[in-house]
Design a protein around this motif. Sequence first.
Motif, PDB file in Angstrom:
ATOM      1  N   MET A   1     -10.176  51.204  -6.667  1.00  0.00           N
ATOM      2  CA  MET A   1     -11.286  51.592  -8.034  1.00  0.00           C
ATOM      3  C   MET A   1     -12.161  52.671  -7.649  1.00  0.00           C
ATOM      4  SD  MET A   1     -10.855  50.107 -10.480  1.00  0.00           S
ATOM      5  CE  MET A   1     -10.803  48.863 -11.664  1.00  0.00           C
ATOM      6  N   LYS A   2     -12.446  52.947  -6.289  1.00  0.00           N
ATOM      7  CA  LYS A   2     -13.377  54.278  -6.069  1.00  0.00           C
ATOM      8  C   LYS A   2     -12.644  55.605  -6.507  1.00  0.00           C
ATOM      9  CE  LYS A   2     -16.020  56.432  -2.858  1.00  0.00           C
ATOM     10  NZ  LYS A   2     -16.701  56.219  -1.540  1.00  0.00           N
ATOM     11  N   ALA A   3     -11.509  55.679  -6.211  1.00  0.00           N
ATOM     12  CA  ALA A   3     -10.651  56.819  -6.771  1.00  0.00           C
ATOM     13  C   ALA A   3     -11.057  57.007  -8.536  1.00  0.00           C
ATOM     14  CB  ALA A   3      -9.342  56.924  -6.500  1.00  0.00           C
ATOM     15  N   VAL A   4     -10.620  55.873  -9.323  1.00  0.00           N
ATOM     16  CA  VAL A   4     -10.890  55.982 -10.522  1.00  0.00           C
ATOM     17  C   VAL A   4     -12.127  56.304 -10.993  1.00  0.00           C
ATOM     18  CG1 VAL A   4     -10.824  54.667 -12.587  1.00  0.00           C
ATOM     19  CG2 VAL A   4      -8.989  54.369 -10.936  1.00  0.00           C
ATOM     20  N   HIS A   5     -13.177  55.726 -10.345  1.00  0.00           N
ATOM     21  CA  HIS A   5     -14.693  55.869 -10.648  1.00  0.00           C
ATOM     22  C   HIS A   5     -14.822  57.380 -10.386  1.00  0.00           C
ATOM     23  CE1 HIS A   5     -18.823  55.419 -10.932  1.00  0.00           C
ATOM     24  NE2 HIS A   5     -18.959  56.236  -9.734  1.00  0.00           N
ATOM     25  N   MET A   6     -14.630  57.838  -9.155  1.00  0.00           N
ATOM     26  CA  MET A   6     -14.707  59.187  -8.866  1.00  0.00           C
ATOM     27  C   MET A   6     -14.098  60.250  -9.900  1.00  0.00           C
ATOM     28  SD  MET A   6     -17.063  59.112  -6.626  1.00  0.00           S
ATOM     29  CE  MET A   6     -16.990  61.145  -6.340  1.00  0.00           C
ATOM     30  N   THR A   7     -12.767  60.008 -10.192  1.00  0.00           N
ATOM     31  CA  THR A   7     -12.152  61.025 -11.256  1.00  0.00           C
ATOM     32  C   THR A   7     -12.793  60.975 -12.624  1.00  0.00           C
ATOM     33  OG1 THR A   7     -10.283  60.326 -10.024  1.00  0.00           O
ATOM     34  CG2 THR A   7      -9.866  61.267 -12.410  1.00  0.00           C
ATOM     35  N   ALA A   8     -13.255  59.752 -13.170  1.00  0.00           N
ATOM     36  CA  ALA A   8     -14.162  59.621 -14.289  1.00  0.00           C
ATOM     37  C   ALA A   8     -15.230  60.412 -14.122  1.00  0.00           C
ATOM     38  CB  ALA A   8     -14.291  58.178 -14.531  1.00  0.00           C
ATOM     39  N   TYR A   9     -16.165  60.252 -12.962  1.00  0.00           N
ATOM     40  CA  TYR A   9     -17.239  60.712 -12.955  1.00  0.00           C
ATOM     41  C   TYR A   9     -17.200  62.324 -12.822  1.00  0.00           C
ATOM     42  CZ  TYR A   9     -21.998  61.902 -10.480  1.00  0.00           C
ATOM     43  OH  TYR A   9     -23.015  62.316 -10.611  1.00  0.00           O
ATOM     44  N   THR A  10     -16.184  62.790 -12.101  1.00  0.00           N
ATOM     45  CA  THR A  10     -15.767  64.513 -12.132  1.00  0.00           C
ATOM     46  C   THR A  10     -15.355  64.852 -13.513  1.00  0.00           C
ATOM     47  OG1 THR A  10     -15.019  64.088  -9.889  1.00  0.00           O
ATOM     48  CG2 THR A  10     -14.309  66.106 -10.812  1.00  0.00           C
ATOM     49  N   LEU A  11     -14.718  64.348 -14.330  1.00  0.00           N
ATOM     50  CA  LEU A  11     -14.499  64.697 -15.735  1.00  0.00           C
ATOM     51  C   LEU A  11     -15.399  64.611 -16.501  1.00  0.00           C
ATOM     52  CD1 LEU A  11     -10.760  63.151 -15.867  1.00  0.00           C
ATOM     53  CD2 LEU A  11     -11.481  65.553 -15.883  1.00  0.00           C
ATOM     54  N   LEU A  12     -16.422  63.662 -16.375  1.00  0.00           N
ATOM     55  CA  LEU A  12     -17.810  63.616 -17.214  1.00  0.00           C
ATOM     56  C   LEU A  12     -18.497  65.171 -16.880  1.00  0.00           C
ATOM     57  CD1 LEU A  12     -18.989  60.037 -16.987  1.00  0.00           C
ATOM     58  CD2 LEU A  12     -18.000  61.410 -19.185  1.00  0.00           C
ATOM     59  N   TRP A  13     -18.339  65.526 -15.516  1.00  0.00           N
ATOM     60  CA  TRP A  13     -19.232  66.578 -15.251  1.00  0.00           C
ATOM     61  C   TRP A  13     -18.369  67.798 -15.919  1.00  0.00           C
ATOM     62  CZ3 TRP A  13     -23.614  68.149 -12.685  1.00  0.00           C
ATOM     63  CH2 TRP A  13     -24.409  67.127 -12.120  1.00  0.00           C
ATOM     64  N   VAL A  14     -17.054  67.782 -15.662  1.00  0.00           N
ATOM     65  CA  VAL A  14     -16.350  69.027 -16.618  1.00  0.00           C
ATOM     66  C   VAL A  14     -16.689  68.915 -17.901  1.00  0.00           C
ATOM     67  CG1 VAL A  14     -14.165  69.679 -17.079  1.00  0.00           C
ATOM     68  CG2 VAL A  14     -14.610  69.112 -14.943  1.00  0.00           C
ATOM     69  N   GLY A  15     -16.582  67.631 -18.499  1.00  0.00           N
ATOM     70  CA  GLY A  15     -16.822  67.698 -20.131  1.00  0.00           C
ATOM     71  C   GLY A  15     -18.292  68.066 -20.392  1.00  0.00           C
ATOM     72  N   GLY A  16     -19.423  67.521 -19.475  1.00  0.00           N
ATOM     73  CA  GLY A  16     -20.742  67.921 -19.905  1.00  0.00           C
ATOM     74  C   GLY A  16     -20.826  69.246 -19.755  1.00  0.00           C
ATOM     75  N   ILE A  17     -20.440  70.050 -18.775  1.00  0.00           N
ATOM     76  CA  ILE A  17     -20.712  71.339 -18.535  1.00  0.00           C
ATOM     77  C   ILE A  17     -20.255  72.202 -19.713  1.00  0.00           C
ATOM     78  CG2 ILE A  17     -20.238  73.419 -17.183  1.00  0.00           C
ATOM     79  CD1 ILE A  17     -20.669  71.248 -14.772  1.00  0.00           C
ATOM     80  N   ASN A  18     -18.900  71.618 -19.831  1.00  0.00           N
ATOM     81  CA  ASN A  18     -18.220  72.618 -20.925  1.00  0.00           C
ATOM     82  C   ASN A  18     -18.797  72.543 -22.319  1.00  0.00           C
ATOM     83  OD1 ASN A  18     -15.659  74.094 -21.663  1.00  0.00           O
ATOM     84  ND2 ASN A  18     -15.308  72.190 -22.875  1.00  0.00           N
ATOM     85  N   TRP A  19     -19.221  71.314 -22.651  1.00  0.00           N
ATOM     86  CA  TRP A  19     -20.062  71.207 -23.997  1.00  0.00           C
ATOM     87  C   TRP A  19     -21.505  71.930 -24.003  1.00  0.00           C
ATOM     88  CZ3 TRP A  19     -17.815  70.894 -28.048  1.00  0.00           C
ATOM     89  CH2 TRP A  19     -16.571  70.189 -28.455  1.00  0.00           C
ATOM     90  N   GLY A  20     -21.912  71.866 -22.921  1.00  0.00           N
ATOM     91  CA  GLY A  20     -23.324  72.668 -22.724  1.00  0.00           C
ATOM     92  C   GLY A  20     -22.834  74.121 -22.895  1.00  0.00           C
ATOM     93  N   LEU A  21     -21.810  74.580 -22.346  1.00  0.00           N
ATOM     94  CA  LEU A  21     -21.810  76.126 -22.378  1.00  0.00           C
ATOM     95  C   LEU A  21     -21.179  76.185 -24.164  1.00  0.00           C
ATOM     96  CD1 LEU A  21     -19.840  76.804 -19.154  1.00  0.00           C
ATOM     97  CD2 LEU A  21     -21.996  77.815 -19.643  1.00  0.00           C
ATOM     98  N   VAL A  22     -20.355  75.451 -24.471  1.00  0.00           N
ATOM     99  CA  VAL A  22     -20.071  75.580 -25.968  1.00  0.00           C
ATOM    100  C   VAL A  22     -21.362  75.876 -26.725  1.00  0.00           C
ATOM    101  CG1 VAL A  22     -18.675  74.864 -27.833  1.00  0.00           C
ATOM    102  CG2 VAL A  22     -17.752  74.730 -25.836  1.00  0.00           C
ATOM    103  N   GLY A  23     -22.044  74.771 -26.659  1.00  0.00           N
ATOM    104  CA  GLY A  23     -23.341  74.628 -27.287  1.00  0.00           C
ATOM    105  C   GLY A  23     -24.213  76.026 -27.250  1.00  0.00           C
ATOM    106  N   LEU A  24     -24.523  76.498 -25.924  1.00  0.00           N
ATOM    107  CA  LEU A  24     -25.525  77.565 -25.669  1.00  0.00           C
ATOM    108  C   LEU A  24     -24.754  78.714 -26.221  1.00  0.00           C
ATOM    109  CD1 LEU A  24     -26.870  76.364 -22.115  1.00  0.00           C
ATOM    110  CD2 LEU A  24     -28.064  76.235 -24.388  1.00  0.00           C
ATOM    111  N   SER A  25     -23.544  79.051 -25.649  1.00  0.00           N
ATOM    112  CA  SER A  25     -23.256  80.374 -25.973  1.00  0.00           C
ATOM    113  C   SER A  25     -21.550  80.511 -26.391  1.00  0.00           C
ATOM    114  CB  SER A  25     -22.870  80.900 -24.408  1.00  0.00           C
ATOM    115  OG  SER A  25     -21.910  80.313 -23.782  1.00  0.00           O
ATOM    116  N   GLY A  26     -21.252  79.382 -26.853  1.00  0.00           N
ATOM    117  CA  GLY A  26     -20.007  79.557 -27.679  1.00  0.00           C
ATOM    118  C   GLY A  26     -18.820  79.626 -26.528  1.00  0.00           C
TER     119      GLY A  26
END
Length: 74
Positions: A1-26
């Motif tokens: 279960m730790k692998a699923v949690h870490m994968t989800a956590y990493t993908l949340l970082w990717v999504g958060g950074i991506n949407w932040g960049l899209v919002g700030l600079s397109g």
Amino acid sequence: MKAVHMTAYTLLWVGGINWGLVGLSGFNLVEWVLGTVGLTSLLSIVYILVGVSALYTVATHMGECKVCGGGKKR
């Protein structure tokens, strides 16, 4: 279960950074990394995985979070 949690956590970082960049600079980091020529299905898969990761984290957050009281106390 730790692998699923870490994968989800990493993908949340990717999504958060991506949407932040899209919002700030397109700038879409995921499209830049994966490219846009012929890879629309791959982009969709990444976006779906990020969304599923967010849902998983929301659903399991209270049981795992040390701050919210569900996980082990410090």
